[in-house]
Design a protein around this motif. Structure first.
Motif, PDB file in Angstrom:
ATOM      1  N   LYS A 248       0.829  -1.212   0.000  1.00 18.70           N
ATOM      2  CA  LYS A 248       0.000   0.000   0.000  1.00 18.70           C
ATOM      3  C   LYS A 248       0.864   1.263   0.000  1.00 18.70           C
ATOM      4  N   ALA A 249       1.822   1.315   0.916  1.00 20.32           N
ATOM      5  CA  ALA A 249       2.686   2.494   1.020  1.00 20.32           C
ATOM      6  C   ALA A 249       3.535   2.663  -0.231  1.00 20.32           C
ATOM      7  N   ALA A 250       3.999   1.555  -0.811  1.00 18.93           N
ATOM      8  CA  ALA A 250       4.820   1.620  -2.028  1.00 18.93           C
ATOM      9  C   ALA A 250       4.022   2.196  -3.192  1.00 18.93           C
ATOM     10  N   VAL A 251       2.755   1.808  -3.300  1.00 21.71           N
ATOM     11  CA  VAL A 251       1.897   2.326  -4.373  1.00 21.71           C
ATOM     12  C   VAL A 251       1.666   3.829  -4.186  1.00 21.71           C
ATOM     13  N   VAL A 252       1.425   4.266  -2.943  1.00 16.74           N
ATOM     14  CA  VAL A 252       1.241   5.695  -2.672  1.00 16.74           C
ATOM     15  C   VAL A 252       2.493   6.472  -3.071  1.00 16.74           C
ATOM     16  N   ASP A 253       3.673   5.950  -2.696  1.00 16.99           N
ATOM     17  CA  ASP A 253       4.930   6.639  -3.020  1.00 16.99           C
ATOM     18  C   ASP A 253       5.145   6.716  -4.526  1.00 16.99           C
ATOM     19  N   MET A 254       4.800   5.650  -5.252  1.00 12.25           N
ATOM     20  CA  MET A 254       4.940   5.666  -6.719  1.00 12.25           C
ATOM     21  C   MET A 254       4.028   6.708  -7.353  1.00 12.25           C
ATOM     22  N   VAL A 255       2.792   6.762  -6.877  1.00  9.76           N
ATOM     23  CA  VAL A 255       1.839   7.737  -7.415  1.00  9.76           C
ATOM     24  C   VAL A 255       2.330   9.162  -7.158  1.00  9.76           C
ATOM     25  N   LEU A 256       2.802   9.432  -5.932  1.00  4.07           N
ATOM     26  CA  LEU A 256       3.295  10.769  -5.594  1.00  4.07           C
ATOM     27  C   LEU A 256       4.515  11.132  -6.433  1.00  4.07           C
ATOM     28  N   GLU A 257       5.398  10.160  -6.626  1.00  3.08           N
ATOM     29  CA  GLU A 257       6.602  10.406  -7.433  1.00  3.08           C
ATOM     30  C   GLU A 257       6.226  10.787  -8.865  1.00  3.08           C
ATOM     31  N   ASP A 258       5.270  10.056  -9.444  1.00  5.79           N
ATOM     32  CA  ASP A 258       4.852  10.352 -10.821  1.00  5.79           C
ATOM     33  C   ASP A 258       4.150  11.699 -10.920  1.00  5.79           C
ATOM     34  N   LEU A 259       3.262  11.993  -9.968  1.00  7.58           N
ATOM     35  CA  LEU A 259       2.500  13.238 -10.027  1.00  7.58           C
ATOM     36  C   LEU A 259       3.379  14.458  -9.787  1.00  7.58           C
ATOM     37  N   LYS A 260       4.418  14.314  -8.950  1.00 14.04           N
ATOM     38  CA  LYS A 260       5.332  15.439  -8.731  1.00 14.04           C
ATOM     39  C   LYS A 260       6.112  15.771 -10.000  1.00 14.04           C
ATOM     40  N   LYS A 261       6.364  14.747 -10.820  1.00 15.89           N
ATOM     41  CA  LYS A 261       7.034  14.997 -12.107  1.00 15.89           C
ATOM     42  C   LYS A 261       6.079  15.675 -13.090  1.00 15.89           C
ATOM     43  N   GLU A 262       4.814  15.243 -13.056  1.00 10.62           N
ATOM     44  CA  GLU A 262       3.830  15.793 -13.995  1.00 10.62           C
ATOM     45  C   GLU A 262       3.320  17.172 -13.558  1.00 10.62           C
ATOM     46  N   HIS A 263       3.171  17.373 -12.227  1.00 13.50           N
ATOM     47  CA  HIS A 263       2.658  18.646 -11.692  1.00 13.50           C
ATOM     48  C   HIS A 263       3.606  19.127 -10.587  1.00 13.50           C
ATOM     49  N   PRO A 264       4.809  19.560 -10.946  1.00 11.42           N
ATOM     50  CA  PRO A 264       5.824  19.869  -9.921  1.00 11.42           C
ATOM     51  C   PRO A 264       5.424  20.970  -8.941  1.00 11.42           C
ATOM     52  N   ASP A 265       4.636  21.940  -9.377  1.00 16.84           N
ATOM     53  CA  ASP A 265       4.301  23.075  -8.506  1.00 16.84           C
ATOM     54  C   ASP A 265       2.845  23.062  -8.046  1.00 16.84           C
ATOM     55  N   ALA A 266       2.148  21.962  -8.310  1.00 20.90           N
ATOM     56  CA  ALA A 266       0.703  21.945  -8.014  1.00 20.90           C
ATOM     57  C   ALA A 266       0.339  20.977  -6.898  1.00 20.90           C
ATOM     58  N   ILE A 267       1.349  20.408  -6.219  1.00 23.62           N
ATOM     59  CA  ILE A 267       1.065  19.396  -5.189  1.00 23.62           C
ATOM     60  C   ILE A 267       1.866  19.710  -3.922  1.00 23.62           C
ATOM     61  N   SER A 268       1.192  19.565  -2.791  1.00 23.46           N
ATOM     62  CA  SER A 268       1.832  19.691  -1.482  1.00 23.46           C
ATOM     63  C   SER A 268       1.429  18.455  -0.661  1.00 23.46           C
ATOM     64  N   VAL A 269       2.401  17.750  -0.110  1.00 21.97           N
ATOM     65  CA  VAL A 269       2.135  16.472   0.575  1.00 21.97           C
ATOM     66  C   VAL A 269       2.319  16.629   2.082  1.00 21.97           C
ATOM     67  N   ILE A 270       1.306  16.209   2.826  1.00 22.59           N
ATOM     68  CA  ILE A 270       1.344  16.191   4.297  1.00 22.59           C
ATOM     69  C   ILE A 270       1.188  14.741   4.740  1.00 22.59           C
ATOM     70  N   ARG A 271       2.136  14.249   5.535  1.00 18.59           N
ATOM     71  CA  ARG A 271       2.105  12.850   5.987  1.00 18.59           C
ATOM     72  C   ARG A 271       1.892  12.779   7.497  1.00 18.59           C
ATOM     73  N   LEU A 272       0.928  11.961   7.897  1.00 19.00           N
ATOM     74  CA  LEU A 272       0.680  11.699   9.316  1.00 19.00           C
ATOM     75  C   LEU A 272       0.607  10.195   9.540  1.00 19.00           C
ATOM     76  N   ASN A 273       0.950   9.773  10.748  1.00 16.18           N
ATOM     77  CA  ASN A 273       0.868   8.359  11.109  1.00 16.18           C
ATOM     78  C   ASN A 273       0.055   8.225  12.391  1.00 16.18           C
ATOM     79  N   GLY A 274      -0.934   7.350  12.359  1.00 12.19           N
ATOM     80  CA  GLY A 274      -1.818   7.183  13.510  1.00 12.19           C
ATOM     81  C   GLY A 274      -1.109   6.765  14.776  1.00 12.19           C
ATOM     82  N   MET A 275       0.041   6.101  14.646  1.00 16.09           N
ATOM     83  CA  MET A 275       0.789   5.684  15.836  1.00 16.09           C
ATOM     84  C   MET A 275       1.465   6.867  16.521  1.00 16.09           C
ATOM     85  N   LEU A 276       1.709   7.935  15.735  1.00 16.73           N
ATOM     86  CA  LEU A 276       2.388   9.112  16.282  1.00 16.73           C
ATOM     87  C   LEU A 276       1.449  10.292  16.497  1.00 16.73           C
ATOM     88  N   HIS A 277       0.433  10.403  15.644  1.00 21.86           N
ATOM     89  CA  HIS A 277      -0.371  11.625  15.617  1.00 21.86           C
ATOM     90  C   HIS A 277      -1.867  11.383  15.815  1.00 21.86           C
TER      91      HIS A 277
END
Length: 422
Positions: free
Chosen positions: A66-95
C-alpha cells in the motif's frame, strides 16, 4: 575463477539492489490499467487537474504494498505537476491525538511553503491556520494531499481531526485529497456518522497475489536484462538456468508453502533476498539449493529448535505422552507417564533406563521449555508428579524432531509409528 566470482558479486549486487528498491519491485504495476496504482493515480490526478476534493481508503494486510503504491503515485505526479502538489504525511501511531496532529500538519505546511512555524500556537490557532492554507492553496490551484497512515487509529475517540479536514474540504475554494492507509478492512465502519457523511466512500482493496502473479513478480525481479554491464554469455546462462528452476515442480511447491504462511509482497521479497544471499559464488548462479535454504530459514520455528536440543530421556517422555493421548487417555500426570515408560522398557529391554529422580528432572525441564504444560490451574497445592499435564507439541513436529535427531534410538522411531498406535 576470480573473474567468475567478480561477475557473480556484480550480479548479486544488482539483484539485491532490485529487491531493496520499491520502485523497481512495483514497476510492473504501471503497465496495467486495472491495478490499484493506476486507479489511485487516476483519482489523484483528476483531483489535481479538475481542482476538486476527494478522499480514498487503501485497505489490505501489512506488507502488501500500500505504502509503495502511494509513493509511486506521488513520485509520478510530482514529475507531472511539480508546482501543483503539497504532501502532508501523518501516522496514527504518532499523531492520533488531535492536538498533536493539527500541530504536525501546521508544521509541515509551514515547511512546505517556507513560512515560520510557532510552537506556542494553540490547537484552535493551528486548525484555523490549516483552513486558511486550504483556501489559499485552492485559490492558487495547488492541491494538498493528506496521507494518513494507520488510518484506523485516527478513527478512534472524537475524530475531530478527520471531521475538521473533511468539513473544510466541503468548501468550493479548498483543493485537497485525503488518502487513508490501513490494515483494517473495516476502517470505514469506524467513522462517526458526521465524518462518514463527508467521506467519499472510495476504497481500494489490496488482496494477496495468486501463485501465477507471484511467479511473474519473481521472474520480474530475478531475470537479468542485457543492459546491466554483465557479460552477455553469463546473462544468457543465468537466465536459462533460472527459467528451468521456475518450471520445476519443486520450486512451485516452495512458493506454495510460502504463500500458505504469508502471501504478501514483503514476505516474497524477504524470501528472494535470502535466496540471493545463498547464491553459489563459485558457479555464479542461483540454484534450487539457494531457494530451498531460503525457504527453510524463513520457516524456522523456535519449537522445532527446542525439540532438536532435547536429550534422549526427554524424547522418551514426549513419546510416552503422545502414546497416552493416542490411547485416548484424557488426563494423565508424571506418574502415568512413568508407568508408560516402564512398560516400554519391559517390552523392548532397552538400555535407556533411568531412575525416577532423573526422569523427574527431565520432566521439569520440559515444563520450563514449555513443550508440555499443566492441564489446568487446579491442584496448585498438589505435588508436581500428581498434577495433570498436556502435550504442547503436534505429532508432526514430534515425528520430524525424531527423524532429524541423530542420537535418537531406533526404538523411539518404532514406538512413534503412527500406523501402529493411531
Amino acid at each position: 575463477m576470480a573473474a567468475a566470482a567478480s561477475v557473480a558479486s556484480q550480479a548479486q549486487a544488482v539483484l539485491r539492489g532490485r529487491l531493496c528498491d520499491p520502485g523497481f519491485v512495483h514497476s510492473a504495476l504501471r503497465s496495467s490499467p486495472d491495478t490499484n496504482y493506476s486507479k489511485l493515480k487516476y483519482l489523484v490526478a483528476s483531483s489535481v487537474s479538475e481542482a476538486c476534493n476527494n478522499s480514498v481508503l487503501l485497505l489490505g494486510p501489512r506488507g502488501c504494498g500500500k505504502a509503495a503504491v502511494v509513493d509511486m503515485v506521488l513520485e509520478d505526479l510530482k514529475k507531472e505537476h511539480p508546482d501543483a502538489i503539497s504532501v502532508i504525511r501523518l501516522n496514527g501511531m504518532l499523531h492520533s491525538d488531535d492536538n498533536c496532529a493539527t500541530k504536525e500538519i501546521a508544521r509541515q505546511l509551514c515547511l512546505e511553503h517556507q513560512l515560520s512555524f510557532s510552537k506556542m500556537a494553540s490547537s484552535d490557532d493551528n486548525t484555523e491556520f490549516i483552513i486558511d492554507m486550504l483556501r489559499e492553496c485552492g485559490l492558487a490551484h495547488k492541491t494538498i494531499l493528506f496521507i494518513l497512515e494507520e488510518f484506523d487509529l485516527f478513527a478512534q475517540g472524537k475524530q475531530r481531526l478527520l471531521y475538521s479536514l473533511l468539513d473544510a474540504m466541503q468548501s468550493l475554494t479548498s483543493q485537497a485529497v485525503v488518502i487513508g492507509v490501513s490494515c483494517r478492512l473495516d476502517a470505514d465502519q469506524l467513522l462517526e456518522k458526521r465524518v462518514r457523511s463527508r467521506f467519499s466512500h472510495r476504497k481500494l482493496l489490496f488482496v494477496p497475489s495468486s501463485l501465477e502473479d507471484t511467479q511473474r513478480l519473481v521472474e520480474h525481479l530475478l531475470i537479468l536484462a542485457n543492459n546491466l554491464g554483465l557479460p552477455a554469455n553469463y546473462i544468457t546462462d543465468y537466465n536459462s538456468r533460472l527459467t528451468n528452476i521456475f518450471s520445476d515442480k519443486k520450486f512451485k511447491g516452495i512458493l506454495n508453502s510460502l504463500m500458505d504462511a504469508d502471501a504478501t509482497t514483503s514476505s516474497i521479497l524477504r524470501f528472494l533476498f535470502r535466496a540471493v544471499s545463498y547464491m553459489d559464488m563459485e558457479s555464479g548462479y542461483l540454484s534450487m539449493e539457494s531457494f530451498v535454504k531460503a525457504c527453510s530459514s524463513m520457516q524456522r520455528q523456535p519449537k522445532m529448535d527446542s525439540l532438536l536440543d532435547l536429550s534422549i530421556l526427554e524424547l522418551y517422555i514426549l513419546v510416552c505422552m503422545h502414546r497416552l493421548e493416542d490411547k485416548e487417555q484424557s488426563s494423565y500426570n508424571f506418574t502415568s507417564i512413568m508407568k508408560e515408560y516402564r512398560s516400554i522398557q519391559d517390552a523392548y529391554k532397552t538400555s535407556d533406563k533411568y531412575a525416577s529422580t532423573v526422569c523427574f528432572r527431565a520432566f521439569e525441564h520440559l515444563l520450563d521449555r514449555e513443550l508440555i504444560s499443566f492441564g489446568d490451574n487446579r491442584g496448585r497445592n498438589q505435588a508436581l508428579e500428581y498434577r495433570p499435564v498436556k502435550l504442547l507439541v503436534s505429532s508432526r513436529e514430534l515425528a520430524q524432531s525424531l527423524k532429524l535427531n541423530t542420537t535418537c534410538p531406533a526404538v523411539l522411531q518404532k514406538l512413534f509409528d503412527r500406523e501402529r498406535y493411531m
